[in-house]
Enzyme design. Structure first.
Site, PDB file in Angstrom:
ATOM      1  N   GLY A 184       0.779  -1.227   0.000  1.00 49.31           N
ATOM      2  CA  GLY A 184       0.000   0.000   0.000  1.00 49.31           C
ATOM      3  C   GLY A 184       0.812   1.278   0.000  1.00 49.31           C
ATOM      4  N   LYS A 185       2.137   1.169   0.047  1.00 57.32           N
ATOM      5  CA  LYS A 185       2.983   2.364   0.064  1.00 57.32           C
ATOM      6  C   LYS A 185       2.988   3.053  -1.307  1.00 57.32           C
ATOM      7  CE  LYS A 185       4.729   2.217   4.306  1.00 57.32           C
ATOM      8  NZ  LYS A 185       3.975   1.172   4.977  1.00 57.32           N
ATOM      9  N   ASN A 186       3.494   4.277  -1.355  1.00 55.24           N
ATOM     10  CA  ASN A 186       3.536   5.024  -2.618  1.00 55.24           C
ATOM     11  C   ASN A 186       4.322   4.268  -3.688  1.00 55.24           C
ATOM     12  OD1 ASN A 186       2.437   6.860  -0.807  1.00 55.24           O
ATOM     13  ND2 ASN A 186       3.402   8.611  -1.787  1.00 55.24           N
TER      14      ASN A 186
END
Length: 363
Positions: A184-186
Site C-alpha cells: 500500500g505504500k507510494n
C-alpha cells in the site's frame, strides 16, 4: 463503494509490464537478490540523490539493519516518536538498545526538535525521525542537534518516497534511511520489501552483510547476520513501478489539492504542507473528536477510511515496560485519538472525492 486504497487499479494500469517482469524472474530463476535487485538498488539510490541502497525483505528490517550497521546496541538509547507505526520502536528493541520517546509537533505530526533536545542524554546514540503521512520531519534542527551531540540520524522514510525538505529528498539528509515497499505504500511491491539508503560506504557494506547471514562470500560469516534479503520478483516489480513513481506522486498531490479546495471553509482540519517541504500524501489525514461515529457513518455510505495510528507506542501493552504514562506525550496522544485517513491513491477521481467530502461535511 469508495475504497481506502485501490491496488487493483494500479496493477491493471501497468499489468503487461508487471506480468512480463515477473515472468522474466521465473524464467531466470534469480529468486533471491539477483540482477533486478541490483539494478533497483542503483535506481533507488539515484532517486533519493544518494550513493548507496541495499534491498531487504521489509521496512522493519531496513530500520533494524541500519541501526546495527551504525553500531547501535545494548547500553545505547535511540530516540523516536510515539505517534508512528510500532516498527519504528520495534527496530530499536531488536538491537538491544533502549527506546526513548519524544513528542511530535501537532501540526506536522513529526518529531518536535525542542522535545528531541530535551530527551537527549549521554547514553543517546541515534535519532529516528519519522517522516509521517508523506511529509518529512523538520530535519535542519534535528541534524544540528545530532551534530552537536555526535549522534546518528536514521530517517524512517517508510511513508515518504520522493518527499522533500528544502529541496533534499527523503533518504539523503540523515546518515541512513529506511524505506518500506509494503504493497500500500507510494512505491509498493507485490508483497514485502524494504531498502536501506545511505551515503556511507561502510554502513552500506554492513547492511549488505547483515541481510545475508553476515557474509560477503558464501559460508564466510564475519558478522552475526540474518536472512533478510529482498526477493528477485519484488525487485523486478519495483523496477517497473519506479518508472511511474513521479507520475503517481503528482496524481496524489493533485488529489490532495482537490480535497483541500473542497474542504475549504468547512472547518474540517486538513493536512498542512509546510512551505519548505514536498508532501507526497501517502495518506490524507483529517481530525475529529468524533472519530468512531464518523467512521461508522462514512462506512454506511460506502466510504472506507483508516486510522494511522490509534494507539501511541508508549500506551501499547507490548511497550508498557518502557515506563511511560498516559499524559506524557500529549500531542501524540491527542493525534492518536483524532486522526482519520480518507481515501487516497493516484487513481482517485474528483467525482469520488466530491462524494467523500460531501459525506464528511454532512457528519
Amino acid at each position: 463503494m469508495i475504497p481506502f486504497v485501490d491496488l487493483k487499479a494500479q496493477y491493471h494500469s501497468i499489468k503487461p509490464e508487471i506480468d512480463a517482469a515477473i515472468q522474466g524472474v521465473l524464467e531466470s530463476c534469480a529468486f533471491t537478490l539477483g540482477p533486478d535487485v541490483v539494478e533497483l538498488e542503483k535506481e533507488y539510490a539515484a532517486y533519493c540523490n544518494n550513493a548507496f541502497a541495499a534491498g531487504v525483505n521489509n521496512g522493519t528490517s531496513a530500520l533494524h539493519l541500519a541501526l546495527l550497521a551504525a553500531g547501535v546496541g545494548p547500553g545505547d538509547e535511540v530516540i523516536t516518536v510515539p505517534h508512528t507505526f510500532v516498527a519504528s520502536a520495534a527496530a530499536i528493541y531488536y538491537t538491544g538498545a533502549t527506546i526513548k520517546l519524544c513528542d511530535i509537533d501537532p501540526v506536522t505530526y513529526t518529531m518536535d526538535p525542542a522535545a528531541l533536545e530535551a530527551a537527549i542524554t549521554p547514553r543517546t546514540k541515534a535519532i529516528i525521525p519519522v517522516h509521517l503521512y508523506g511529509q518529512m520531519a523538520d530535519m535542519d534542527p534535528i541534524m544540528a542537534l545530532a551534530k552537536k551531540h555526535g549522534l546518528i540520524v536514521l530517517e524512517d522514510a517508510a511513508q515518504a518516497h520522493g518527499a522533500e525538505y528544502k529541496g533534499k529528498r527523503a533518504g539523503s539528509v540523515g546518515d541512513l534511511a529506511g524505506f518500506s515497499f509494503y504493497p500500500g505504500k507510494n512505491l509498493g511491491a507485490a508483497g514485502e520489501g524494504g531498502m536501506v539508503v545511505t551515503g556511507n560506504a561502510e554502513f552500506n557494506r554492513k547492511v549488505r552483510m547483515l541481510r545475508d547471514w553476515g557474509a560477503e562470500k558464501k559460508y564466510h560469516h564475519e558478522l552475526k547476520g540474518f536472512n533478510m534479503r529482498l526477493e528477485g520478483i519484488q525487485g523486478a516489480v519495483l523496477r517497473v513501478k519506479m518508472k511511474y513513481i513521479e507520475k503517481w506522486t503528482e496524481m496524489r498531490r493533485d488529489a490532495a489539492g482537490r480535497y483541500d479546495e473542497m474542504f475549504a471553509g468547512s472547518g474540517i482540519e486538513t493536512p498542512v504542507q509546510m512551505d519548505n517541504r514536498r508532501h507526497v500524501y501517502h495518506l490524507y489525514v483529517i481530525r475529529t473528536a468524533e472519530r468512531t461515529r464518523w467512521i461508522e457513518e462514512l462506512g454506511g455510505k460506502g466510504i472506507q477510511t483508516g486510522i494511522h495510528y490509534p494507539y501511541p507506542v508508549h500506551l501499547l501493552p507490548a511497550y508498557a515496560d518502557l515506563g511511560y504514562k498516559q499524559g506524557q506525550f500529549p500531542h501524540s496522544e491527542k493525534a492518536a485519538n483524532e486522526v482519520l485517513s480518507l481515501p487516497m491513491y493516484p487513481e482517485l477521481t474528483g467525482d469520488m472525492q466530491a462524494e467523500v467530502v460531501e459525506a464528511v461535511k454532512a457528519l
